[in-house]
Write a protein that holds these residues in place. Structure first.
Motif, PDB file in Angstrom:
ATOM      1  N   ASP A   1       0.854  -1.180   0.000  1.00 50.47           N
ATOM      2  CA  ASP A   1       0.000   0.000   0.000  1.00 50.47           C
ATOM      3  C   ASP A   1       0.891   1.232   0.000  1.00 50.47           C
ATOM      4  O   ASP A   1       2.019   1.194   0.488  1.00 50.47           O
ATOM      5  CB  ASP A   1      -0.914  -0.011   1.233  1.00 50.47           C
ATOM      6  CG  ASP A   1      -1.969   1.083   1.187  1.00 50.47           C
ATOM      7  OD1 ASP A   1      -1.627   2.228   1.531  1.00 50.47           O
ATOM      8  OD2 ASP A   1      -3.119   0.798   0.817  1.00 50.47           O
TER       9      ASP A   1
ATOM     10  N   GLN B   1       0.777   3.619   1.855  1.00 51.57           N
ATOM     11  CA  GLN B   1       1.049   4.048   3.225  1.00 51.57           C
ATOM     12  C   GLN B   1       1.978   3.090   3.969  1.00 51.57           C
ATOM     13  O   GLN B   1       2.378   3.367   5.097  1.00 51.57           O
ATOM     14  CB  GLN B   1      -0.263   4.173   4.002  1.00 51.57           C
ATOM     15  CG  GLN B   1      -1.267   5.123   3.366  1.00 51.57           C
ATOM     16  CD  GLN B   1      -2.571   5.157   4.143  1.00 51.57           C
ATOM     17  OE1 GLN B   1      -2.631   5.658   5.253  1.00 51.57           O
ATOM     18  NE2 GLN B   1      -3.623   4.611   3.542  1.00 51.57           N
TER      19      GLN B   1
ATOM     20  N   PRO C   1      -9.424  -1.973   5.551  1.00 58.52           N
ATOM     21  CA  PRO C   1      -8.064  -2.154   5.037  1.00 58.52           C
ATOM     22  C   PRO C   1      -7.136  -1.022   5.471  1.00 58.52           C
ATOM     23  O   PRO C   1      -7.535   0.138   5.536  1.00 58.52           O
ATOM     24  CB  PRO C   1      -8.268  -2.165   3.516  1.00 58.52           C
ATOM     25  CG  PRO C   1      -9.693  -2.558   3.329  1.00 58.52           C
ATOM     26  CD  PRO C   1     -10.437  -1.994   4.494  1.00 58.52           C
ATOM     27  N   TRP C   2      -5.908  -1.395   5.732  1.00 56.07           N
ATOM     28  CA  TRP C   2      -4.807  -0.565   6.177  1.00 56.07           C
ATOM     29  C   TRP C   2      -5.000  -0.040   7.611  1.00 56.07           C
ATOM     30  O   TRP C   2      -4.090  -0.062   8.412  1.00 56.07           O
ATOM     31  CB  TRP C   2      -4.539   0.608   5.243  1.00 56.07           C
ATOM     32  CG  TRP C   2      -3.355   1.407   5.751  1.00 56.07           C
ATOM     33  CD1 TRP C   2      -3.336   2.687   6.186  1.00 56.07           C
ATOM     34  CD2 TRP C   2      -2.032   0.916   5.907  1.00 56.07           C
ATOM     35  NE1 TRP C   2      -2.069   3.034   6.616  1.00 56.07           N
ATOM     36  CE2 TRP C   2      -1.244   1.953   6.449  1.00 56.07           C
ATOM     37  CE3 TRP C   2      -1.423  -0.319   5.649  1.00 56.07           C
ATOM     38  CZ2 TRP C   2       0.111   1.809   6.723  1.00 56.07           C
ATOM     39  CZ3 TRP C   2      -0.067  -0.454   5.931  1.00 56.07           C
ATOM     40  CH2 TRP C   2       0.676   0.604   6.456  1.00 56.07           C
TER      41      TRP C   2
ATOM     42  N   GLN D   1      -3.531  -5.235   6.634  1.00 59.01           N
ATOM     43  CA  GLN D   1      -2.954  -4.950   5.329  1.00 59.01           C
ATOM     44  C   GLN D   1      -2.644  -6.255   4.613  1.00 59.01           C
ATOM     45  O   GLN D   1      -1.966  -7.128   5.154  1.00 59.01           O
ATOM     46  CB  GLN D   1      -1.664  -4.147   5.477  1.00 59.01           C
ATOM     47  CG  GLN D   1      -0.891  -3.960   4.185  1.00 59.01           C
ATOM     48  CD  GLN D   1      -1.678  -3.207   3.119  1.00 59.01           C
ATOM     49  OE1 GLN D   1      -2.195  -2.129   3.393  1.00 59.01           O
ATOM     50  NE2 GLN D   1      -1.804  -3.777   1.933  1.00 59.01           N
TER      51      GLN D   1
ATOM     52  N   TYR E   1       1.471  -8.597  -3.116  1.00 60.93           N
ATOM     53  CA  TYR E   1       0.372  -7.670  -3.396  1.00 60.93           C
ATOM     54  C   TYR E   1       0.892  -6.242  -3.477  1.00 60.93           C
ATOM     55  O   TYR E   1       1.764  -5.820  -2.724  1.00 60.93           O
ATOM     56  CB  TYR E   1      -0.692  -7.748  -2.301  1.00 60.93           C
ATOM     57  CG  TYR E   1      -1.807  -6.750  -2.498  1.00 60.93           C
ATOM     58  CD1 TYR E   1      -2.781  -6.969  -3.462  1.00 60.93           C
ATOM     59  CD2 TYR E   1      -1.863  -5.578  -1.741  1.00 60.93           C
ATOM     60  CE1 TYR E   1      -3.806  -6.043  -3.663  1.00 60.93           C
ATOM     61  CE2 TYR E   1      -2.876  -4.649  -1.932  1.00 60.93           C
ATOM     62  CZ  TYR E   1      -3.846  -4.885  -2.902  1.00 60.93           C
ATOM     63  OH  TYR E   1      -4.841  -3.974  -3.102  1.00 60.93           O
ATOM     64  N   SER E   2       0.324  -5.510  -4.413  1.00 61.24           N
ATOM     65  CA  SER E   2       0.587  -4.088  -4.546  1.00 61.24           C
ATOM     66  C   SER E   2      -0.664  -3.434  -5.099  1.00 61.24           C
ATOM     67  O   SER E   2      -1.330  -3.995  -5.978  1.00 61.24           O
ATOM     68  CB  SER E   2       1.768  -3.838  -5.491  1.00 61.24           C
ATOM     69  OG  SER E   2       1.858  -2.470  -5.838  1.00 61.24           O
ATOM     70  N   LYS E   3      -0.999  -2.265  -4.600  1.00 63.29           N
ATOM     71  CA  LYS E   3      -2.146  -1.554  -5.155  1.00 63.29           C
ATOM     72  C   LYS E   3      -1.909  -1.156  -6.604  1.00 63.29           C
ATOM     73  O   LYS E   3      -2.851  -0.859  -7.327  1.00 63.29           O
ATOM     74  CB  LYS E   3      -2.463  -0.310  -4.309  1.00 63.29           C
ATOM     75  CG  LYS E   3      -3.347  -0.611  -3.108  1.00 63.29           C
ATOM     76  CD  LYS E   3      -3.971   0.655  -2.551  1.00 63.29           C
ATOM     77  CE  LYS E   3      -5.020   0.299  -1.504  1.00 63.29           C
ATOM     78  NZ  LYS E   3      -5.677   1.504  -0.942  1.00 63.29           N
TER      79      LYS E   3
ATOM     80  N   ARG F   1      -2.874  -5.175  -8.641  1.00 59.82           N
ATOM     81  CA  ARG F   1      -3.854  -5.891  -7.828  1.00 59.82           C
ATOM     82  C   ARG F   1      -4.211  -7.233  -8.451  1.00 59.82           C
ATOM     83  O   ARG F   1      -4.040  -7.452  -9.646  1.00 59.82           O
ATOM     84  CB  ARG F   1      -5.115  -5.040  -7.664  1.00 59.82           C
ATOM     85  CG  ARG F   1      -4.855  -3.660  -7.079  1.00 59.82           C
ATOM     86  CD  ARG F   1      -6.138  -2.935  -6.802  1.00 59.82           C
ATOM     87  NE  ARG F   1      -5.885  -1.559  -6.385  1.00 59.82           N
ATOM     88  CZ  ARG F   1      -6.812  -0.748  -5.898  1.00 59.82           C
ATOM     89  NH1 ARG F   1      -8.063  -1.164  -5.775  1.00 59.82           N
ATOM     90  NH2 ARG F   1      -6.511   0.477  -5.547  1.00 59.82           N
TER      91      ARG F   1
END
Length: 626
Positions: free
Chosen positions: A514, A516, A553-554, A558, A572-574, A577
């Motif tokens: 994410d 963040q 989420p987050w 996460q 996983y990565s935004k 996806r």
């Protein structure tokens, strides 16, 4: 068909064959040769209209660029590591293989001694045009890969020289003195022109005498010039000269070396696609009719007798593992240079009175096809059987040993995902070593690590040091090796109004997890009791149910990655996806209290306070969903 249309057909067919081979997992050379045979003798679609001599000269230009690129890939550090084997394969191996090949061509294929000697010299080559693409697909360990690569690149011009000198001995005369003199002249020409060419171009580049946008084109033209001038000085010395030039240039400490080598690799892919379409397409049906059972017996002798005996004699007493010797004894695919040389000398020997030289090209081509198919299809399985290659690529290389990456590595190891932690500080690796996690001590960008670190069993990279810009540097440097879509780094921390100050995606790796999930936040939550956990999804407890159970989420949890039912890991990565289905195992970061969510039926949660993993996006997987 017009010349432009013919060029387009060849380019499209070649690159399409490369793509098909990648999709179905076959050696690209196999598909290219099959396509060339279909477009040439099969349908007659490709008719170049060149004479054999003109075609051979054009092929020589392409092979010169390919050999230079191969020479650039020869690192002196490899020679220091496996030089005992390289010296034997390039100094002792060719003469032994030449003698045995000559005997087999005469006694088994039924050729005259003169034509047999030329054929034996031609078949000394193993061909970088073939072996390098095969090595790329087989995922061999560094030592056997280095041995096969050095042998293919160095022996290619040596085999051509042997064939040229034998041809001159048979047709021009002068005896052994003239032949040995020609060999000495070729070596001197290659050393002087090739060495001076490589060093001179590097000298110009280092001093800024050539602008950046002209460096790659200038390098290509200089390679062709060295090849042409060398051939003028000594017939067929050009290939050896460009190999020496590539070796010298590739080992200079040039800032732009990696960029130029990447350009040359891409150009080589195009040239290989074209050459392996064009050469098979020119084979005529009447030439194929010259093949009989004696030729088949000769090919079997080349595979099962000449090569194994040559390797056994050349490596006798060498400090090499028996597995490496066994692999070398089998793997020796011939390529373009062998066919081009046979196409040049065959007609010339017929004109000189050697009638059976008309069989030289079809026999050579048959050897090329059989060896490419036999060795291309068996290199990977045999190397894995001998323990010399990675059985599969399904693991994560983690750069940066921290408390969080150690927890992630443990979780991945618990899920039987390969993981390797790399750090330049020995003390930071202590906890990973104590936990039994594979580690490598060293700077990931150093030349030493490049030549010693085995990562063929890993297919994804996560750079998670506290220095975000170093993470970006590593991702860009190693992106071509892993694939940019499998190269990730932890997020960059953002301040108010700093969006425009962040690195763009072209300057970094994809952000893991994410936007963040930066280094500081991950470690802060780890200290607050968050743990890396995993849950296997089922039809009755699917992804939506798990996500709803975990919360927002987050804020509350996460997603880190997932393991597919077949065992393949995906990070996983935004920015990349994917959707989790029944049978997948979700890996997530959440507070300790949420370690065991209630699941229905057999979907019992598996909570591991340890590690996660990153791996390849396998063929046939669902596209990432927004």
């Amino acid at each position: 068909m017009s010349g432009a249309a013919l060029l387009l057909v060849v380019l499209a067919a070649g690159l399409a064959s490369q793509w098909v081979a990648w999709r179905i997992g076959l050696p690209a050379i196999v598909v290219l040769i099959a396509t060339g045979l279909v477009l040439g003798p099969g349908t007659g679609l490709i008719q170049l209209g060149f004479g054999s001599h003109e075609l051979t000269e054009l092929i020589g230009l392409g092979v010169a660029i390919i050999l230079f690129e191969g020479g650039m890939d020869l690192k002196l550090a490899e020679f220091r590591r496996v030089g005992h084997g390289i010296g034997r394969l390039t100094l002792l191996g060719p003469p032994v293989a030449w003698l045995l090949g000559t005997w087999a061509a005469h006694d088994i294929a039924g050729l005259s001694w003169g034509v047999s000697a030329v054929l034996g010299a031609i078949l000394v080559v193993t061909g970088p045009t073939v072996i390098i693409p095969l090595l790329r697909q087989a995922r061999l360990n560094k030592d056997p890969a280095s041995l096969l690569k050095w042998e293919g690149i160095v022996n290619d011009p040596l085999g051509v020289l042997l064939a040229v000198l034998t041809f001159q001995y048979l047709t021009i005369g002068g005896g052994w003195v003239a032949t040995l003199t020609g060999l000495l002249v070729a070596v001197v020409v290659a050393g002087v022109l090739g060495g001076a060419g490589g060093w001179g171009v590097g000298w110009l580049f280092r001093r800024g005498a050539v602008p950046e946008h002209l460096k790659a084109p200038v390098l290509v033209v200089m390679v062709l010039c060295v090849y042409w001038v060398s051939n003028l000085a000594q017939h067929e010395a050009g290939l050896l000269s460009v190999t020496v030039m590539g070796l010298v240039f590739g080992n200079l400490r040039l800032v732009e070396r990696e960029t130029l080598q990447r350009f040359k690799e891409q150009l080589t892919v195009v040239l290989l696609s074209v050459l392996f379409i064009v050469i098979p397409s020119q084979l005529q049906a009447q030439q194929l009719a010259l093949l009989d059972w004696r030729v088949l017996a000769f090919i079997a002798a080349v595979l099962l007798l000449v090569r194994p005996v040559s390797i056994a004699l050349a490596t006798a007493g060498a400090p090499m593992r028996w597995q490496e010797k066994a692999l070398l004894a089998w793997i020796a695919p011939r390529g373009i240079v062998a066919v081009a040389t046979a196409g040049l000398f065959g007609p010339a020997l017929v004109e000189a009175g050697f009638a059976d030289a008309s069989r030289l090209l079809p026999i050579t081509f048959a050897v090329v096809i059989v060896t490419v198919l036999a060795h291309g299809l068996t290199l990977g399985p045999l190397a894995r059987r001998l323990g010399l290659a990675a059985r599969r690529s399904n693991g994560l290389l983690i750069v940066g040993a921290t408390d969080w990456t150690l927890a992630f590595a443990r979780a991945l190891a618990d899920l039987r995902i390969e993981v390797l932690v790399v750090d330049g500080a020995y003390q930071r690796l202590k906890a990973a070593r104590m936990a039994g996690i594979p580690v490598h001590y060293g700077e990931i960008l150093s030349e030493h690590t490049e030549h010693t670190l085995e990562v063929l069993h890993l297919d994804s990279l996560l750079c998670a040091t506290e220095n975000d810009f170093y993470n970006a540097l590593v991702c860009k440097a190693l992106g071509p090796r892993f694939g940019h879509h499998r190269t990730f780094q932890t997020a960059l921390p953002k301040g108010a109004g700093e969006e425009l100050r962040q690195l763009t995606v072209q300057q970094r790796g994809y952000l893991a997890f994410d936007a963040q999930a930066d280094h500081a936040t991950l470690h802060e939550r780890l200290s607050q009791g968050w743990r890396i956990q995993s849950t296997k999804l089922s039809a009755s407890f699917d992804w939506d149910a798990l996500a709803g159970r975990l919360g927002e989420p987050w804020k509350d949890w996460q997603l880190l990655g997932a393991v597919e039912p077949g065992g393949s890991f995906r990070l996983y990565s935004k920015e990349q996806r994917f959707r989790l289905d029944a049978g997948w195992t979700a890996i997530y970061f959440a507070p300790e209290a949420d370690r065991r969510p209630a699941v229905a039926d057999s979907g019992q949660a598996r909570a591991d306070a340890a590690s996660g993993t990153a791996a390849k996006i396998p063929q046939g997987s669902k596209e990432p969903t927004p």
